[in-house]
Design a protein around this motif. Sequence first.
Motif, PDB file in Angstrom:
ATOM      1  N   LEU A 266       0.808  -1.218   0.000  1.00  0.00           N
ATOM      2  CA  LEU A 266       0.000   0.000   0.000  1.00  0.00           C
ATOM      3  C   LEU A 266       0.844   1.272   0.000  1.00  0.00           C
ATOM      4  O   LEU A 266       0.313   2.375   0.127  1.00  0.00           O
ATOM      5  N   GLY A 267       2.153   1.135  -0.137  1.00  0.00           N
ATOM      6  CA  GLY A 267       3.017   2.306  -0.253  1.00  0.00           C
ATOM      7  C   GLY A 267       3.282   3.021   1.051  1.00  0.00           C
ATOM      8  O   GLY A 267       3.513   4.226   1.061  1.00  0.00           O
ATOM      9  N   GLN A 268       3.250   2.282   2.181  1.00  0.00           N
ATOM     10  CA  GLN A 268       3.508   2.866   3.510  1.00  0.00           C
ATOM     11  C   GLN A 268       2.628   4.100   3.740  1.00  0.00           C
ATOM     12  O   GLN A 268       3.082   5.244   3.679  1.00  0.00           O
ATOM     13  N   PRO A 269       1.358   3.868   4.009  1.00  0.00           N
ATOM     14  CA  PRO A 269       0.360   4.947   4.089  1.00  0.00           C
ATOM     15  C   PRO A 269       0.633   5.934   5.212  1.00  0.00           C
ATOM     16  O   PRO A 269       1.281   5.601   6.213  1.00  0.00           O
ATOM     17  N   PRO A 270       0.138   7.160   5.071  1.00  0.00           N
ATOM     18  CA  PRO A 270       0.365   8.172   6.111  1.00  0.00           C
ATOM     19  C   PRO A 270      -0.197   7.788   7.475  1.00  0.00           C
ATOM     20  O   PRO A 270       0.415   8.072   8.504  1.00  0.00           O
ATOM     21  N   TYR A 271      -1.374   7.131   7.491  1.00  0.00           N
ATOM     22  CA  TYR A 271      -2.032   6.829   8.760  1.00  0.00           C
ATOM     23  C   TYR A 271      -2.430   5.358   8.811  1.00  0.00           C
ATOM     24  O   TYR A 271      -3.005   4.821   7.859  1.00  0.00           O
ATOM     25  N   VAL A 272      -2.142   4.732   9.939  1.00  0.00           N
ATOM     26  CA  VAL A 272      -2.645   3.403  10.247  1.00  0.00           C
ATOM     27  C   VAL A 272      -3.481   3.521  11.517  1.00  0.00           C
ATOM     28  O   VAL A 272      -2.979   3.967  12.559  1.00  0.00           O
ATOM     29  N   VAL A 273      -4.742   3.156  11.409  1.00  0.00           N
ATOM     30  CA  VAL A 273      -5.659   3.242  12.544  1.00  0.00           C
ATOM     31  C   VAL A 273      -6.083   1.821  12.908  1.00  0.00           C
ATOM     32  O   VAL A 273      -6.654   1.112  12.074  1.00  0.00           O
ATOM     33  N   PRO A 274      -5.804   1.365  14.125  1.00  0.00           N
ATOM     34  CA  PRO A 274      -6.171  -0.002  14.487  1.00  0.00           C
ATOM     35  C   PRO A 274      -7.682  -0.180  14.574  1.00  0.00           C
ATOM     36  O   PRO A 274      -8.413   0.734  14.970  1.00  0.00           O
ATOM     37  N   THR A 275      -8.145  -1.345  14.187  1.00  0.00           N
ATOM     38  CA  THR A 275      -9.551  -1.702  14.279  1.00  0.00           C
ATOM     39  C   THR A 275      -9.655  -3.121  14.821  1.00  0.00           C
ATOM     40  O   THR A 275      -8.677  -3.861  14.857  1.00  0.00           O
ATOM     41  N   HIS A 276     -10.844  -3.486  15.273  1.00  0.00           N
ATOM     42  CA  HIS A 276     -11.105  -4.842  15.777  1.00  0.00           C
ATOM     43  C   HIS A 276     -10.160  -5.203  16.919  1.00  0.00           C
ATOM     44  O   HIS A 276      -9.705  -6.349  17.025  1.00  0.00           O
ATOM     45  N   TRP A 277      -9.879  -4.236  17.819  1.00  0.00           N
ATOM     46  CA  TRP A 277      -8.943  -4.506  18.911  1.00  0.00           C
ATOM     47  C   TRP A 277      -9.602  -4.431  20.281  1.00  0.00           C
ATOM     48  O   TRP A 277      -8.964  -4.716  21.297  1.00  0.00           O
ATOM     49  N   ASP A 278     -10.902  -4.101  20.337  1.00  0.00           N
ATOM     50  CA  ASP A 278     -11.570  -3.939  21.626  1.00  0.00           C
ATOM     51  C   ASP A 278     -12.399  -5.171  21.985  1.00  0.00           C
ATOM     52  O   ASP A 278     -12.933  -5.860  21.122  1.00  0.00           O
ATOM     53  N   ASP A 279     -12.503  -5.436  23.285  1.00  0.00           N
ATOM     54  CA  ASP A 279     -13.342  -6.509  23.800  1.00  0.00           C
ATOM     55  C   ASP A 279     -14.789  -6.018  23.760  1.00  0.00           C
ATOM     56  O   ASP A 279     -15.199  -5.177  24.560  1.00  0.00           O
ATOM     57  N   PHE A 280     -15.585  -6.567  22.841  1.00  0.00           N
ATOM     58  CA  PHE A 280     -16.928  -6.025  22.615  1.00  0.00           C
ATOM     59  C   PHE A 280     -17.983  -6.566  23.571  1.00  0.00           C
ATOM     60  O   PHE A 280     -19.177  -6.344  23.363  1.00  0.00           O
ATOM     61  N   ASP A 281     -17.579  -7.253  24.626  1.00  0.00           N
ATOM     62  CA  ASP A 281     -18.521  -7.549  25.700  1.00  0.00           C
ATOM     63  C   ASP A 281     -18.823  -6.308  26.538  1.00  0.00           C
ATOM     64  O   ASP A 281     -19.724  -6.338  27.377  1.00  0.00           O
ATOM     65  N   HIS A 282     -18.061  -5.250  26.331  1.00  0.00           N
ATOM     66  CA  HIS A 282     -18.259  -4.004  27.069  1.00  0.00           C
ATOM     67  C   HIS A 282     -18.895  -2.961  26.146  1.00  0.00           C
ATOM     68  O   HIS A 282     -18.602  -2.913  24.951  1.00  0.00           O
ATOM     69  N   PRO A 283     -19.764  -2.105  26.691  1.00  0.00           N
ATOM     70  CA  PRO A 283     -20.561  -1.216  25.835  1.00  0.00           C
ATOM     71  C   PRO A 283     -19.756  -0.086  25.213  1.00  0.00           C
ATOM     72  O   PRO A 283     -18.658   0.265  25.675  1.00  0.00           O
TER      73      PRO A 283
END
Length: 321
Positions: A266-283
């Motif tokens: 992807l050409g070493q993008p300016p921004y990497v934002v993590p996703t799918h990292w939270d425990d979704f048993d919590h609201p």
Amino acid sequence: MTDRLSRRGVFGVGLGAAAVLAGAAPAAARAATGGGLTLRWWGNNSWEIRMPSADGTATKTVLIDPWLTRFRTGTYSPEGADPKTRLTVDTGLIDRYVDSGELRADHILVTHGHYDHLTDVPYLARKTGATVYGTETHLNLMAALGAPEDQLAVASGGEFLTFDGYTIRILRSLHSASGARAAVPFPGTRPGFGLGHLPKPKCIQDLVEGGTLAYHVTSARGGSVIDFGGSNYVESELEGLRPDVVLLPAGGGKIADYVGRLLRVLGQPPYVVPTHWDDFDHPLTEPARDWGGLAALRSAVAAASPASRFVVVDHLETFTP
């Protein structure tokens, strides 16, 4: 499938990088988006992308994998999730967000069919009138859950679509792999959309993966974002893409050079934002709780693409590149 499913095993945490990102690294050479799009995180892989319409008089909204209900599954507990966990949709919660105008959608993009990605989409489709993209399996599952069929659009990867102020490129992708055999959890397909529905899914094991898609959304006013619903991808599909923001799932422990190959292609993008990292048993109303993959992802990004800024967004926060 009767054994409980642990998503720590699904995603893994060993990314094989030792470097640690200390503070914000300088952005890569590509320019910032200039306000062309804004991202808001609704937890898990649920993202809201807002962009101006072509004439600038309206705001257009794309949702990816919106899942607000977050019913309790124990997915990230030591015991893992019980495949017989019943599917539930908190219609009151969704109504409050939509009726207040806080949440809307012109398009809803489904990456794959699992419970933490698809369960709320049929109700949100009815509520917002949005067009929903997914594979034939995803559409079949959603129709069985009550989604309006005339709002469902089948995708197989390769589509490049233009709308009022933005484009959506749909890419073939892959789901995360887990266990000693590097297998996909809750595998399978449900073909035959429009030919009669399968029985209504009732438990989380009924929502099978059904193929995985990734999405590249570009604003006509500047800025683009690519999202992966699982910690894997088809590298050849990404050649030539240069997104400003990569929404990158934590994990990938079973995938060879998971972060490095992706950021290089992807050409070493300016921004990497993590996703799918939270425990979704919590609201959503509570701060996100890391299930254990965030630090390894941060380290792997720093090692593979030190010029990329690693930006952690908390529940319901917005980010404008």
